[in-house]
Scaffold this active site. Structure first.
Site: not given
Ligand code: NDP
Length: 285
Positions: A53, A97, A120
């Site tokens: 990322k 995460q 997200d």
């Protein structure tokens, strides 16, 4: 029949180029899209995802910051960090995460992220907005699948779609997005009585199960579109999807490979969401 391969890699490259161009023009106006990635603990797979990322941000000219916290970080400390990022003007997207250590409540963490920075698309506000067809951050993997279908010229309206898997991050939202586009959607899962009965009706089949080569040729209707979300290792340790690619591609009309299928789209849509957040934040101020 030999299926047409939908290359997620090629579509992702094209989308990333478009994103990089938009980032450039935002920067000319003094705005640099910024993503904060929070990693708690030392999960090997998570570390790889996070590095990818960061790399994507750099390649597209975005700002990124990685916040690494030790395994023993308390829930309060993590929530404080997120609060700080919610108020940081340089940061347009916050991603924690997953998975996080078990002593921290995942739901609380997701809900502590400002919905305006929830790139997200996991916050209940964004999920609700997605369900009602409003402007929202769409979860990256389902969003990536929709973009792949569109780029491959596959229309969804009126199609019979079967989604195998009902997780909150893939199965449920991809079904919802397909429904929003007027597909007739059936969800299958581990309690489904006769899986093949359903999958054989599918014009579009999405496999998000997490079992190597689980979907075989006898699950597929001739000419169907098969989207393979799975990321697994076979007995030989080789990366593979949920779909037995070789045999299914003899029956399907279109198929996504693993690797270079849905995977590259997921990070691309994260970059897209961060750009969208930066753009919308500029419009608000
Ligand atoms: P989950 O483990 O959260 O969900 C798996 C789903 O599969 C569940 O709904 C489960 O049913 C269902 N399932 C399990 N066994 C069967 C069975 N025998 N028959 C029918 N359904 C079954 O996984 P995720 O959704 O998080 O991920 C799915 C796969 O996609 C994984 O391989 C993951 O690595 C991959 N993935 C890939 C991404 C990418 O970028 N390409 C991003 C995210 C995930 P039940 O609900 O009843 O338990």
């Amino acid at each position: 029949m030999t299926a047409v391969i939908i290359s997620g890699k090629e579509i992702a490259d094209k989308k990333r180029q478009e994103i990089a161009e938009e980032v450039k023009s935002l920067k000319e106006n003094g705005i640099v899209p910024g993503l904060a990635v929070v990693l708690v603990g030392d999960n090997h797979a998570s570390r790889t995802y996070v590095k990818n990322k960061e790399k994507a941000c750099k390649e597209l000219g975005m700002y990124s910051v990685l916040i690494e916290l030790p395994e023993e970080t308390s829930e309060g400390e993590l929530l404080d960090k997120i609060h700080e990022l919610n108020n940081d003007k340089q940061i347009h997207g916050i991603l924690v995460q997953l998975p996080i250590p078990k002593h921290i409540d995942e739901t609380k963490v997701i809900e502590s992220i400002s919905p305006d920075k929830d790139v997200d698309g996991f916050h209940p506000i964004n999920i609700g907005r997605m369900m009602t067809g409003q402007n929202a951050f769409l979860p990256c993997t389902p969003f990536g699948i929709m973009v792949m279908l569109e780029e491959a010229g596959i229309s969804v309206a009126g199609k019979d779609v079967v989604v195998v898997g009902r997780s909150n991050i893939v199965g449920k939202p991809v079904g919802q997005l397909l429904l929003n586009q007027h597909a007739t959607v059936t969800y299958c899962h581990s309690k489904t009585k006769d899986l093949k009965f359903h999958t054989r009706q599918a014009d579009i089949l999405v496999a998000a199960v997490g079992i190597a080569n689980f979907i075989t040729a006898d699950h597929i209707k001739e000419g169907a579109v098969v989207i393979d979300v799975g990321i697994n290792r076979n007995e030989a340790g080789k990366l593979c999807g949920d779909v037995a690619f070789d045999e299914v591609s003899e029956v399907a009309g279109y198929i996504t490979p693993v690797p270079k299928g849905v995977g590259p789209m997921t990070i691309t849509m994260l970059m897209y969401n961060t750009l969208k957040s930066a753009r919308e934040s500029a419009e608000r101020s």
